[in-house]
Design a protein around this motif. Structure first.
Motif, short mmCIF file in Angstrom:
data_model
loop_
_atom_site.label_atom_id
_atom_site.label_comp_id
_atom_site.label_asym_id
_atom_site.label_seq_id
_atom_site.Cartn_x
_atom_site.Cartn_y
_atom_site.Cartn_z
N MET A 1 24.88 12.46 28.39
CA MET A 1 23.59 11.85 28.66
C MET A 1 22.58 12.97 28.91
O MET A 1 22.86 13.92 29.61
N THR A 2 21.41 12.85 28.34
CA THR A 2 20.35 13.83 28.47
C THR A 2 19.62 13.65 29.80
O THR A 2 19.37 12.54 30.24
N ALA A 3 19.27 14.76 30.42
CA ALA A 3 18.54 14.72 31.68
C ALA A 3 17.06 14.46 31.43
O ALA A 3 16.55 14.65 30.32
N PHE A 4 16.37 14.01 32.49
CA PHE A 4 14.93 13.85 32.41
C PHE A 4 14.29 15.17 32.01
O PHE A 4 14.81 16.25 32.32
N ASN A 5 13.14 15.10 31.33
CA ASN A 5 12.34 16.28 31.03
C ASN A 5 11.36 16.46 32.18
O ASN A 5 10.39 15.71 32.29
N PHE A 6 11.64 17.42 33.04
CA PHE A 6 10.80 17.63 34.21
C PHE A 6 9.58 18.46 33.85
O PHE A 6 9.66 19.38 33.04
N LEU A 7 8.44 18.11 34.45
CA LEU A 7 7.18 18.79 34.20
C LEU A 7 7.08 20.09 35.01
O LEU A 7 6.22 20.91 34.74
N SER B 1 26.54 6.34 40.58
CA SER B 1 25.11 6.64 40.74
C SER B 1 24.92 8.12 41.06
O SER B 1 24.05 8.78 40.49
N ARG B 2 25.72 8.64 41.95
CA ARG B 2 25.59 10.06 42.34
C ARG B 2 25.93 10.98 41.16
O ARG B 2 25.28 12.01 40.98
N ALA B 3 26.91 10.60 40.35
CA ALA B 3 27.25 11.42 39.18
C ALA B 3 26.07 11.46 38.20
O ALA B 3 25.76 12.51 37.64
N SER B 4 25.42 10.31 37.99
CA SER B 4 24.27 10.29 37.07
C SER B 4 23.06 11.00 37.67
O SER B 4 22.24 11.55 36.94
N MET B 5 22.96 11.03 38.99
CA MET B 5 21.89 11.79 39.62
C MET B 5 22.15 13.29 39.45
O MET B 5 21.22 14.05 39.17
N LYS B 6 23.40 13.69 39.62
CA LYS B 6 23.76 15.10 39.43
C LYS B 6 23.46 15.53 38.00
O LYS B 6 23.01 16.65 37.75
N ALA B 7 23.69 14.62 37.04
CA ALA B 7 23.42 14.91 35.63
C ALA B 7 21.92 14.92 35.33
O ALA B 7 21.50 15.39 34.27
N GLY B 8 21.10 14.38 36.23
CA GLY B 8 19.64 14.48 36.11
C GLY B 8 18.95 13.37 35.36
O GLY B 8 17.79 13.53 34.98
N ASN C 1 17.73 -1.11 47.86
CA ASN C 1 17.89 -0.01 46.91
C ASN C 1 16.75 -0.01 45.90
O ASN C 1 16.23 -1.07 45.55
N CYS C 2 16.43 1.17 45.42
CA CYS C 2 15.41 1.33 44.40
C CYS C 2 15.88 2.41 43.45
O CYS C 2 16.48 3.40 43.88
N GLY C 3 15.63 2.22 42.14
CA GLY C 3 16.11 3.20 41.19
C GLY C 3 15.15 3.49 40.07
O GLY C 3 14.30 2.67 39.71
N LEU C 4 15.30 4.68 39.52
CA LEU C 4 14.62 5.12 38.32
C LEU C 4 15.74 5.55 37.37
O LEU C 4 16.41 6.55 37.60
N HIS C 5 15.97 4.74 36.33
CA HIS C 5 17.14 4.89 35.48
C HIS C 5 16.75 5.33 34.08
O HIS C 5 16.10 4.58 33.36
N GLY C 6 17.15 6.53 33.70
CA GLY C 6 16.86 7.06 32.38
C GLY C 6 18.01 6.91 31.41
O GLY C 6 18.04 7.58 30.38
N HIS C 7 18.94 6.04 31.70
CA HIS C 7 20.16 5.94 30.90
C HIS C 7 19.93 5.48 29.45
O HIS C 7 20.68 5.86 28.58
N PRO D 1 12.02 5.37 31.29
CA PRO D 1 13.03 4.96 32.27
C PRO D 1 12.79 3.55 32.81
O PRO D 1 11.66 3.05 32.80
N GLU D 2 13.86 2.95 33.24
CA GLU D 2 13.81 1.61 33.80
C GLU D 2 13.71 1.70 35.32
O GLU D 2 14.41 2.47 35.96
#
Length: 186
Positions: A1-7, A67-74, A92-98, A104-105
């Motif tokens: 899975m690709t990580a977010f593109n951070f600014l 969730s923590r694994a996907s957060m570590k993956a970015g 709970n609140c999420g920002l999901h780039g899956h 993101p959702e």
């Protein structure tokens, strides 16, 4: 899975990210919230949602670990919503780039006793504001069952309109009247 593109040149560690608003603190989901999530994420809360409540605490722990694994993956930020004043767990609140990291959702749920206080709007607004400043975003997706009027008001308060409608089947087999909002960065 690709990580977010951070600014920003140094991407934030999503496992230690804290997003604050006027009344709320959004902290990375962790094992310390397992009992609250297990207890509060019940049939009443999931009525208009795809997932169903965990059958046991171990299922909740698996959700937290995934969730923590996907957060570590970015590519995901899954947070516990806490009251800044009392440190009470609210949901709970999420920002999901899956599905697509540029679109993101957003997702949110609040425990029953936290309903009606504007926490959902505040939490989603805080995540949107943070993401717009830190992640390359085309737009956000906010899916919701149209019968969940309070949740529909959240993206509408951010100027969003429905762009897609479709039936969706929840894990428990219920058919949801799904509407999808697009929230564009400002």
């Amino acid at each position: 899975m690709t990580a977010f593109n951070f600014l920003v040149s140094q991407p934030p560690d999503l496992l230690s990210l804290v997003i604050e608003s006027e009344r709320l603190r959004l902290v990375p989901i962790s094992e310390k919230f397992a009992r609250d999530i297990f207890h509060e994420f019940n049939n009443e809360i999931t009525r208009y949602m795809i997932p169903q409540p965990a059958q046991n605490i171990e299922e909740t722990r698996q959700f937290i670990n995934q969730s923590r694994a996907s957060m570590k993956a970015g590519y995901n930020f899954q947070s516990a919503i806490l009251s800044k004043e009392t440190n009470e767990y609210l949901g709970n609140c999420g920002l999901h780039g899956h599905k697509n990291i540029k679109t993101p959702e957003l997702g949110i749920w609040l425990k029953k006793s936290a309903h009606g206080n504007g926490y959902g709007k505040e939490a989603i607004g805080a995540v949107v504001n943070w993401a717009q400043k830190n992640i390359e975003i085309e737009y956000f997706i906010y899916p919701v069952d149209r019968r969940n009027i309070p949740s529909c008001k959240i993206p509408e308060s951010l100027g969003s309109k429905i762009f897609s409608e479709l039936p969706e089947t929840s894990v428990s087999g219920d058919v949801l009247d799904w509407v999808i909002y697009k929230i564009f960065p400002v």
